[in-house]
Structure formats: C-alpha cells, structure tokens
Design an enzyme around this catalytic site. Sequence first.
Site, PDB file in Angstrom:
ATOM      1  N   ALA A  29     -14.348  87.507 -20.478  1.00  0.00           N
ATOM      2  CA  ALA A  29     -13.087  86.932 -21.470  1.00  0.00           C
ATOM      3  C   ALA A  29     -13.365  85.490 -22.008  1.00  0.00           C
ATOM      4  O   ALA A  29     -13.053  84.820 -21.456  1.00  0.00           O
ATOM      5  CB  ALA A  29     -12.205  86.980 -19.613  1.00  0.00           C
ATOM      6  N   HIS A  34     -17.654  79.219 -23.897  1.00  0.00           N
ATOM      7  CA  HIS A  34     -19.080  80.597 -24.390  1.00  0.00           C
ATOM      8  C   HIS A  34     -19.351  80.753 -25.679  1.00  0.00           C
ATOM      9  O   HIS A  34     -20.576  80.745 -25.647  1.00  0.00           O
ATOM     10  CB  HIS A  34     -17.914  81.936 -23.935  1.00  0.00           C
ATOM     11  CG  HIS A  34     -17.858  82.313 -22.539  1.00  0.00           C
ATOM     12  ND1 HIS A  34     -16.039  82.329 -22.295  1.00  0.00           N
ATOM     13  CD2 HIS A  34     -18.492  81.622 -21.056  1.00  0.00           C
ATOM     14  CE1 HIS A  34     -16.241  82.226 -21.191  1.00  0.00           C
ATOM     15  NE2 HIS A  34     -17.360  81.804 -20.249  1.00  0.00           N
ATOM     16  N   GLN A 145     -20.992  72.351 -18.609  1.00  0.00           N
ATOM     17  CA  GLN A 145     -21.503  71.010 -18.063  1.00  0.00           C
ATOM     18  C   GLN A 145     -20.213  71.517 -16.782  1.00  0.00           C
ATOM     19  O   GLN A 145     -20.065  70.698 -15.850  1.00  0.00           O
ATOM     20  CB  GLN A 145     -21.404  70.149 -19.021  1.00  0.00           C
ATOM     21  CG  GLN A 145     -21.197  69.116 -18.058  1.00  0.00           C
ATOM     22  CD  GLN A 145     -22.356  68.625 -16.683  1.00  0.00           C
ATOM     23  OE1 GLN A 145     -23.147  69.113 -16.248  1.00  0.00           O
ATOM     24  NE2 GLN A 145     -21.952  68.014 -15.649  1.00  0.00           N
ATOM     25  N   LYS A 146     -18.725  72.380 -17.472  1.00  0.00           N
ATOM     26  CA  LYS A 146     -17.966  72.523 -17.019  1.00  0.00           C
ATOM     27  C   LYS A 146     -18.096  73.045 -15.551  1.00  0.00           C
ATOM     28  O   LYS A 146     -17.047  72.570 -13.957  1.00  0.00           O
ATOM     29  CB  LYS A 146     -17.051  73.656 -17.726  1.00  0.00           C
ATOM     30  CG  LYS A 146     -15.765  74.546 -16.799  1.00  0.00           C
ATOM     31  CD  LYS A 146     -15.016  73.229 -16.419  1.00  0.00           C
ATOM     32  CE  LYS A 146     -13.069  74.477 -16.903  1.00  0.00           C
ATOM     33  NZ  LYS A 146     -14.130  75.739 -15.321  1.00  0.00           N
ATOM     34  N   GLN A 150     -22.353  74.429 -10.441  1.00  0.00           N
ATOM     35  CA  GLN A 150     -23.027  75.849 -10.461  1.00  0.00           C
ATOM     36  C   GLN A 150     -24.582  75.323 -11.456  1.00  0.00           C
ATOM     37  O   GLN A 150     -25.342  75.340 -10.814  1.00  0.00           O
ATOM     38  CB  GLN A 150     -22.873  76.427 -11.289  1.00  0.00           C
ATOM     39  CG  GLN A 150     -23.397  77.833 -11.480  1.00  0.00           C
ATOM     40  CD  GLN A 150     -22.239  78.480 -12.041  1.00  0.00           C
ATOM     41  OE1 GLN A 150     -21.293  78.924 -11.749  1.00  0.00           O
ATOM     42  NE2 GLN A 150     -21.916  78.968 -13.904  1.00  0.00           N
TER      43      GLN A 150
END
Length: 287
Positions: A29, A34, A145-146, A150
């Site tokens: 998606a 990305h 960084q969003k 993670q």
Amino acid sequence: MELIVARNRADLVKARGEGRVALVPTMGALHEGHRALIREARELAPRVVVSIFVNPLQFGPAEDFSRYPRTLEADLDVCRAEGVRAVFTPQAAEMYPPGRQVSVSSGHMGTIVEGAVRPGHFDGVLTVVLKLFNLVRPDVAVFGQKDAQQLAMIRRMVADLDLPIEIAGIPTVREPDGLALSSRNRYLSPDERHTALALSRALFAAETLAAETGAPESGAAGAGPARIKAAARAELDGADLALDYLVLVDPATFAEVGESYTGEAILAVAAKVGGTRLIDNVVLRLS
Ligand code: PAF
C-alpha cells in the site's frame, strides 16, 4: 533496468546479485512516505530491494490483518517509477513454513508504549525484519521515523545481535495539512480525516512550545515534560477520538522522561479515530 519480482527465496537470491544493496521493508500500500524511503535507499546503495509482505505475526487477533490494504500491482508501478531493482513479495508459507519454533523477543522495550497496547507486536516486527535481513542480506536498511518505536527497536536488535547492517531512519512525510502519511489513512472517512488532524496539531503545539521556551536567547529554563504534554493534550481535548497514549520518551529506550530530563525526546501519540488506529510523533529538544 526492468523491475524483478521475486516471489520466493530462490528468485530473491538471483535478483539480489552481488554488491551493495539497500533494503526497504514494507507491508505494501505504498504512498509518498514509502517513496521517500526508496529515494533515500537509492542514495545509499546502487541497488534497492523493496519487500512487500503483510506480516501476520505483528497483528493482534482483533487487529486489521485481513483488511489491511493489498495493492500489489499499484505498488509494483511505484517501485518501477522509483528505480527499484527487485521487489520481494513472498507468501506467508514462504516466510513461515510449518514447524516454526524460534522467534525474536523484543524484551522489556517491546512491552511499553506501543507494545503495551499491542502485546506481541514488536516480537512479530523484529522476527520478520531479522528474517528479511537474512534473506536479502542488505548492507543498509531504511525505515521511517513515523514508526519511531519500531525504528528504535530495530536499532536495538542490530546492536544486541551484532547484525552487520546499517540502519537509516528518515523523517515522517506529511500531507500539506500535517497528517502523517500512513497506509491506514485510506480507512478514514472525510470527517474522521478531519478529526485525525488533531494528532499532528497536538504534536506541533508541543514542538512550538519546546522550541520557543528552549531557545538559548530566551534566557529562561525550557518548558519541562509536564508543560509540553499539557500543550499537546489541550489540542486533543474535545476531539472525537479515543486516545491510547501521549508520552514523552527517551528516543533510544522509549522510557518516559522525568521533569529534569534534558536532550532529545520523542513526543508520541496513538489514538483510534472511528475504527482506525493512528500513531504519530515528533522529535523535541528539552533544555
Ligand atoms: O513498518 C512496516 O511496514 C512493518 O512493520 C515492517 C517493518 C515492514 C515489518 O513488517
């Protein structure tokens, strides 16, 4: 160069070839965020591999695994347009053959903040990321960084397990009105999208307060964690959303910072808007 689509390990080995490779792990998606990861990857290595795999291990039983957007043909077009060498898009059975026993434990850090709301999530993320590292053998891997916790956990895994891989983090890409790009934004109705803007507004209000009060020329002590969080919370009060957390944390450990903390900190927020869970964050400097 034509994009190679590798659906299994053998194809991936051929597609990777030898030489320096940058990996961009994704769940597909693909959006502008990305694309920014891929562009950074292209700066870092002559060949870029993008993985597209909706990883069942990182979704809880009540989460959106089955409805997570799967848009492979459009994703391949994005990869072609961005000059990607190969896309690795395995089936679940290829990644997790029967009999699997061993996985990565994300430790205490995987149980706090986002991990407290999504038990097991970071074990699932780290397990698939480690497998992707072993399969693709990248020299460098690029993450946004969003998903700040993670990114911090992947850096931790690389350090703790001595993985010979460089990790690059890139800033969150936002819509012009501030909304952080996410594959889940497509679930939002127009009204919910409007409501979701409260999240970035809250983070920006805190960022402004930290920057103004922390400027050396102000001569005053900077606003501490309590005031910074209160500034953000004021923007969230009254918004039609269910807040999971609003925390100010140490970027490396994700432990909440105390009132006397100075240095970089991450203000992270997560909330459900309608049926859609969104996360966002900003990096602040506390002085
Ligand atoms: O950030 C994501 O899209 C996923 O968590 C990742 C890193 C691709 C692992 O499945």
